[in-house]
Design a protein around this motif. Structure first.
Motif, PDB file in Angstrom:
ATOM      1  N   ARG A  23     -35.130  21.409 -10.355  1.00  0.00           N
ATOM      2  CA  ARG A  23     -36.418  21.603 -11.014  1.00  0.00           C
ATOM      3  C   ARG A  23     -37.523  21.260 -10.045  1.00  0.00           C
ATOM      4  NH1 ARG A  23     -33.217  19.182 -14.942  1.00  0.00           N
ATOM      5  NH2 ARG A  23     -32.910  20.459 -16.829  1.00  0.00           N
ATOM      6  N   ASN A  24     -38.602  22.068 -10.067  1.00  0.00           N
ATOM      7  CA  ASN A  24     -39.767  21.760  -9.239  1.00  0.00           C
ATOM      8  C   ASN A  24     -40.829  21.069 -10.079  1.00  0.00           C
ATOM      9  OD1 ASN A  24     -40.998  23.767 -10.738  1.00  0.00           O
ATOM     10  ND2 ASN A  24     -41.013  25.275  -9.057  1.00  0.00           N
ATOM     11  N   ARG A  38     -39.333  18.287   0.489  1.00  0.00           N
ATOM     12  CA  ARG A  38     -39.459  19.316   1.530  1.00  0.00           C
ATOM     13  C   ARG A  38     -40.935  19.488   1.839  1.00  0.00           C
ATOM     14  NH1 ARG A  38     -35.774  24.643   1.614  1.00  0.00           N
ATOM     15  NH2 ARG A  38     -33.857  23.683   2.393  1.00  0.00           N
ATOM     16  N   ARG A  39     -41.360  18.837   2.903  1.00  0.00           N
ATOM     17  CA  ARG A  39     -42.777  18.817   3.268  1.00  0.00           C
ATOM     18  C   ARG A  39     -43.612  18.371   2.066  1.00  0.00           C
ATOM     19  NH1 ARG A  39     -43.330  24.222   7.178  1.00  0.00           N
ATOM     20  NH2 ARG A  39     -41.751  23.522   8.699  1.00  0.00           N
ATOM     21  N   ASP A  40     -44.466  19.233   1.492  1.00  0.00           N
ATOM     22  CA  ASP A  40     -45.327  18.822   0.381  1.00  0.00           C
ATOM     23  C   ASP A  40     -44.738  19.171  -0.972  1.00  0.00           C
ATOM     24  OD1 ASP A  40     -45.553  21.530   0.822  1.00  0.00           O
ATOM     25  OD2 ASP A  40     -47.706  21.630   0.389  1.00  0.00           O
TER      26      ASP A  40
END
Length: 641
Positions: free
Chosen positions: A596-597, A579-581
């Motif tokens: 998880r990020n 998602r974008r960056d």
């Protein structure tokens, strides 16, 4: 215009870019239509977001009075009535594609029944080129014709219509091509662009305009019973020309397709017999891929008068003889297409990594009548715009152009217009004539335009599934629901479904280079076919597949199978979302999931216990961003429609 009669070469999995659809919420009122969630999700993504919109799709309103939408209709009908009453000779000038030939047959058949003496006047693709020309007008006038009706052409034939005016020959023009700024002379014009904004008649092809004129004339003559065959030909021509299936097109197809199988026209019965579709339903797919190519083959390789006679004769034996001629020309068309396609694919593959962004291929011996079909197949194979050129003589080459969605053919040709002798088309397809010495310069210009387009879209073949479908849902009940969304065609195509994490139980290469698969999920097994597969020898054990659902009839048996349009190695229980960056890693956990990020923080989703959805197990779980992320992850993992 032809639908592609045979599936194109399947692109390699490594050349594909999958773009999954956005998650959608299904409002409870939409469930009243009795459609399953994957089909409702599909309709919502296509813009049918309200019960009213879905109701119109399933049961379009009747066609409004055409006289309120076509200003010149009354004048056209009045002149044709006089022709019928006085047994006048009337020339019907059509085009040599299926739309033009069915339009011509429709009016010839009706006018003959109403007392006129109609004559079909279709130019030769090879000798005359497209549309009405002054020489034809002079010949028809010399034969005593005083009224001419154009179908599927005429609005751009300025010289021919000016010559008709000089010879005192009245002309009724019915056409759906672009109206020039300076209109030619005519008695009456029936054209979708002349209807009010938002008119349901706006999407008519040439045969639709011929049908409007035929209906109005038959009603004025009190001969409504003569319209049965006209509706049959409307269905064939509209589907063959890939007219948008909306407005009156959709209404009339829904009315006409169910009775097409039992058409009183001997020619249509003979075509069905030779096409092997005497049993089973005659739906839009059967018309587009089995009947229409047999008609189009005549216009591409033979004399269009053959089709007009086939579709207007009352003699069943004669109809069968003519249908056999169509069948022979269609076999010749298939052989030419296969030979040219094999040669063109070899030329493209020979370039290896140096492949041009715009595929322009030229061979003097290629046949003008079929290069458009092959160009369309190459577009599906390579995902790039394609022009195939064949010799026209006198140092010129004639081309057919096809392109993927997003690359505007008409705009590209306009920008290269200074290099071309003639050109025309629309966003998806076109054609041009070019002098041989300018081909290299033209290719360089087209490559530049294609490169700019690819920078935005990417070089991979785009695969865009519309709805997730577990294999266990593929059954007769789903097929029956899918039939309620018919007819499929331009503007409302057959859906592309997607099934995730399928086991490759068995794979078998068939004659012709096709690949047959047996795919499994749990206890469910489904057969799939990949036409002209070139994706390598062995598949990975787990795959995601994108496909259209087909009912395969073979030796008296019917079986649902997947017709693959995309295949990739499955992400299994873990996928990555970008998602974008920001990057997220999503994995299944029983019936739920974990996201998880990059910092290692987790968002868990569990079944909500209501409608099969997921609920975020997080203090801010109702935040729109987290809800959207959760739904997107569920879709990617195959946990949501």
């Amino acid at each position: 215009m032809d639908p592609v009669p045979n599936p194109a070469v399947s692109p390699e999995a490594s050349e594909q870019h999958w773009q999954l659809p956005p998650p959608v919420a299904i409002a409870e009122p939409l469930r009243a239509f009795g459609l399953c969630d994957p089909l409702l999700a599909l309709l919502i993504r296509r813009g049918f977001t309200s019960p009213e919109a879905i109701a119109v799709l399933l049961d379009p309103p009747p066609a409004p009075a055409p006289a309120d939408h076509f200003p010149d209709l009354a004048a056209a009908v009045e002149r044709l009535q006089r022709a019928c009453q006085n047994a006048e000779a009337v020339a019907i000038c059509g085009d040599y594609d299926a739309d033009g030939m069915t339009s011509t047959a429709l009016l010839v058949g009706l006018l003959r029944r109403l007392g006129a003496r109609p004559v079909a006047a279709i130019p030769s693709r090879q000798d005359d080129g497209y549309g009405l020309n002054p020489a034809m007008v002079e010949r028809l006038a010399g034969e005593g014709i005083s009224l001419l009706v154009t179908v599927d052409n005429g609005i751009a034939a300025r010289e021919a219509l000016e010559r008709a005016q000089e010879l005192d020959l009245a002309v009724v023009v019915t056409d759906h091509h672009t109206i020039p700024e300076q209109r030619p002379p005519y008695l009456a014009l029936l054209h979708p662009a002349c209807t009010p904004e938002g008119s349901p008649y706006r999407g008519l092809a040439g045969v639709g305009l011929a049908y409007v004129l035929a209906r109005a004339l038959a009603e004025a003559q009190g001969s409504d019973q003569d319209l049965a065959m006209a509706l049959d030909l409307f269905c064939i021509g509209t589907i063959a020309d890939m007219a948008p299936l909306e407005g009156v097109n959709r209404r009339w197809l829904i009315d006409g397709l169910p009775r097409l199988k039992a058409s009183p026209l001997p020619g249509l019965q003979a075509l069905q017999q030779l096409a092997g579709i005497e049993k089973g339903d005659l739906d839009a797919g059967a018309v587009g891929f089995q009947l229409a190519p047999r008609i189009n083959a005549v216009g591409r390789l033979g004399d269009p008068a053959l089709v007009v006679e086939l579709l207007t004769t009352d003699d069943r034996e004669r109809a069968l003889d003519l249908a056999r001629e169509c069948e022979a020309l269609n076999r010749q068309r298939r052989e030419l297409c296969e030979a040219i396609e094999a040669e063109a694919v070899a030329l493209v593959l020979a370039d290896g990594e140096q492949r041009s962004p715009f595929l322009l291929l030229a061979q003097n011996h290629w046949h003008h009548g079929v290069i458009g079909i092959v160009a369309a197949r190459l577009v599906e194979c390579f995902g790039l715009p394609v022009a195939l050129l064949a010799s026209e003589g006198n140092g010129r080459l004639r081309a057919s152009v096809r392109a993927p969605r997003g690359f505007a053919v008409d705009q590209a040709l306009t920008q290269c217009g200074a290099l071309l002798e003639r050109f025309g088309g629309h966003p998806a397809a076109g054609g041009f004539t070019v002098r041989a010495e300018r081909v290299a310069e033209l290719h360089e210009a087209l490559n530049g335009l294609a490169s700019q387009w690819l920078e935005q879209r990417g070089a991979a073949v785009l695969v865009e599934p519309e709805a997730l479908l577990p294999l266990e849902r593929i059954d007769r009940a789903l097929w029956q629901q899918l039939q309620r969304l018919e007819p499929f065609g331009s503007g409302h195509p057959a859906p592309v479904f997607w099934s995730a994490d399928c086991r490759v139980v068995q794979q078998k290469e068939l004659r012709g280079g096709h690949l047959q698969l047996s795919l499994g999920q749990g206890e469910t097994r489904v057969r799939a076919i990949a036409w002209r597969w070139k994706g390598g020898d062995r598949l990975p054990p787990q795959v995601d597949v994108a496909y259209r659902l087909r009912l395969n009839r073979w030796q008296g048996e019917e079986r649902l199978q997947l017709e693959l349009v995309g295949l990739r190695p499955s992400g299994g229980d873990t996928v990555r979302l970008q998602r974008r960056d920001r990057t997220y890693w999503c994995s299944r956990q029983g019936e739920g999931l974990v996201i998880r990020n990059a910092a290692g923080e987790e968002l868990r989703g569990r079944p909500d216990g209501v409608g099969g959805g997921l609920q975020a197990d997080h203090p801010r779980g109702d935040h729109p961003y987290l809800q959207s992320l959760l739904q997107e992850a569920a879709l990617a993992l195959g946990l949501a429609a």
